[in-house]
Design an enzyme around this catalytic site. Sequence first.
Site, mmCIF file in Angstrom:
data_model
loop_
_atom_site.group_PDB
_atom_site.id
_atom_site.type_symbol
_atom_site.label_atom_id
_atom_site.label_comp_id
_atom_site.label_asym_id
_atom_site.label_seq_id
_atom_site.Cartn_x
_atom_site.Cartn_y
_atom_site.Cartn_z
ATOM 1 N N TYR A 51 -1.115 -0.773 10.301
ATOM 2 C CA TYR A 51 -1.317 -1.406 8.997
ATOM 3 C C TYR A 51 -0.041 -1.299 8.154
ATOM 4 C CZ TYR A 51 -3.318 -1.987 4.294
ATOM 5 O OH TYR A 51 -3.590 -2.399 3.012
ATOM 6 N N SER A 76 0.856 -1.190 0.000
ATOM 7 C CA SER A 76 0.000 0.000 0.000
ATOM 8 C C SER A 76 0.889 1.236 0.000
ATOM 9 C CB SER A 76 -0.853 -0.016 1.264
ATOM 10 O OG SER A 76 -1.375 1.271 1.517
ATOM 11 N N SER A 77 0.378 2.335 -0.537
ATOM 12 C CA SER A 77 1.200 3.555 -0.568
ATOM 13 C C SER A 77 1.413 4.141 0.829
ATOM 14 C CB SER A 77 0.575 4.603 -1.485
ATOM 15 O OG SER A 77 -0.711 4.938 -1.043
ATOM 16 N N CYS A 78 0.633 3.680 1.827
ATOM 17 C CA CYS A 78 0.817 4.238 3.178
ATOM 18 C C CYS A 78 2.044 3.671 3.886
ATOM 19 C CB CYS A 78 -0.432 4.051 4.024
ATOM 20 S SG CYS A 78 -0.697 2.363 4.526
ATOM 21 N N LYS A 134 2.386 -4.214 6.491
ATOM 22 C CA LYS A 134 2.689 -4.304 5.052
ATOM 23 C C LYS A 134 4.203 -4.219 4.806
ATOM 24 C CE LYS A 134 -1.321 -4.915 3.129
ATOM 25 N NZ LYS A 134 -1.579 -6.119 2.326
ATOM 26 N N HIS A 148 -12.822 3.605 2.695
ATOM 27 C CA HIS A 148 -11.951 4.667 2.171
ATOM 28 C C HIS A 148 -12.819 5.814 1.643
ATOM 29 C CE1 HIS A 148 -9.016 1.263 1.983
ATOM 30 N NE2 HIS A 148 -8.227 2.221 2.432
#
Length: 324
Positions: free
Chosen positions: A137, A108-110, A141, A180
């Site tokens: 989270y 994920s980009s986070c 990841k 989201h």
Amino acid sequence: MDKNSRVYVAGHQGLVGSAIVRNLAARDYSDIVCITQAELDLRDKQAVEGFFARIKPEYVFLAAARVGGIAANSAYPADFIRDNLAIQHNIIDACYKNKVRRMLFLGSSCIYPKMAPQPIKEEDLLSGWLEPTNEAYAIAKIAGIKMCQAYNRQYGTNYISVMPTNLYGPNDNFDLNDAHVLPALIHRFYKARVIGEDEVKVWGSGTPRREFLHVDDLADACWHVMQNPNTPEILNIGSGKDITIAELAKLVKETVGYTGEIVFDTSRPDGTPRKLLDSNRITALGWEPRISLKEGIENTWRWFLEYKWPVIGPNNNGNNGGMP
Ligand code: GFB
């Protein structure tokens, strides 16, 4: 990966997994294996090992995860870190033990630092502090990415991690609290239109910028990556364009035909100020996004109207869980 390879898509009932299955089916893959959460709990190591030993997949897309928007990430950090660590640990290890030829892990980009320079490059991983609302989270990841790299290094496997930007599309979670932003706003604006509300609350200041990618574009990128045996270990996947939450709200409002006012609720968090990915690595491999944001929102709203709204109706939040 040829058309009769055995391909296991973990998380096929979720946003990403269902799009990958659609993409493979459209390309005539004939041996796509899927199993529901009710039949196999991916957090159960023994059960996952038994499943892999029985099925013997040749290729695996690891799209199963506990996911959610900014509020769900803040409210359930323990669930997010525990479930995601367990799912990815069980599957990555089972891939190794069962000699899976290639595995693609969805990140994920986070995972990138909150204040990473924009657009964010793959090399920026672990170069700074994470956004606190989704730290649990993101840590899970990051552990998944590092596990793939460690297995590649020690065991000579060929596992790849892709970092999609903010995704949306059919089969998303439309819950008013846990989803989201894009699906939550489709639901909120449409509900306000149906019940005749004068204003709709959009969380935060409206100034954060987000990059959105339709999940069918992501699925196509995943297929490209799986086809190419020589990709880098980490690949960003984005649309290359970002917009403010205020601009997104206006676009969703117009698409669903709501005519009332937008009010910003600044008691809610903004999260990361900006999260635009540098997707040059994947575009250099010959992939590019095809679905414009306007077209994608229209497509997602139509899906919501056909499949979700009749079930949710105007009287509940629309929770469908976050565990494909
Ligand atoms: O999509 P979202 O929850 O995720 O929120 P993040 C994006 C932005 O939209 C934030 C605003 O600035 C929110 O304050 N927003 C406005 C809303 N209205 C709403 C609403 O009704 N619902 C939601 N959810 N937001 C997630 C991470 O961060 O990004 C995940 O928490 C994941 O871990 C995902 O990585 C890609 O982009 O802020």
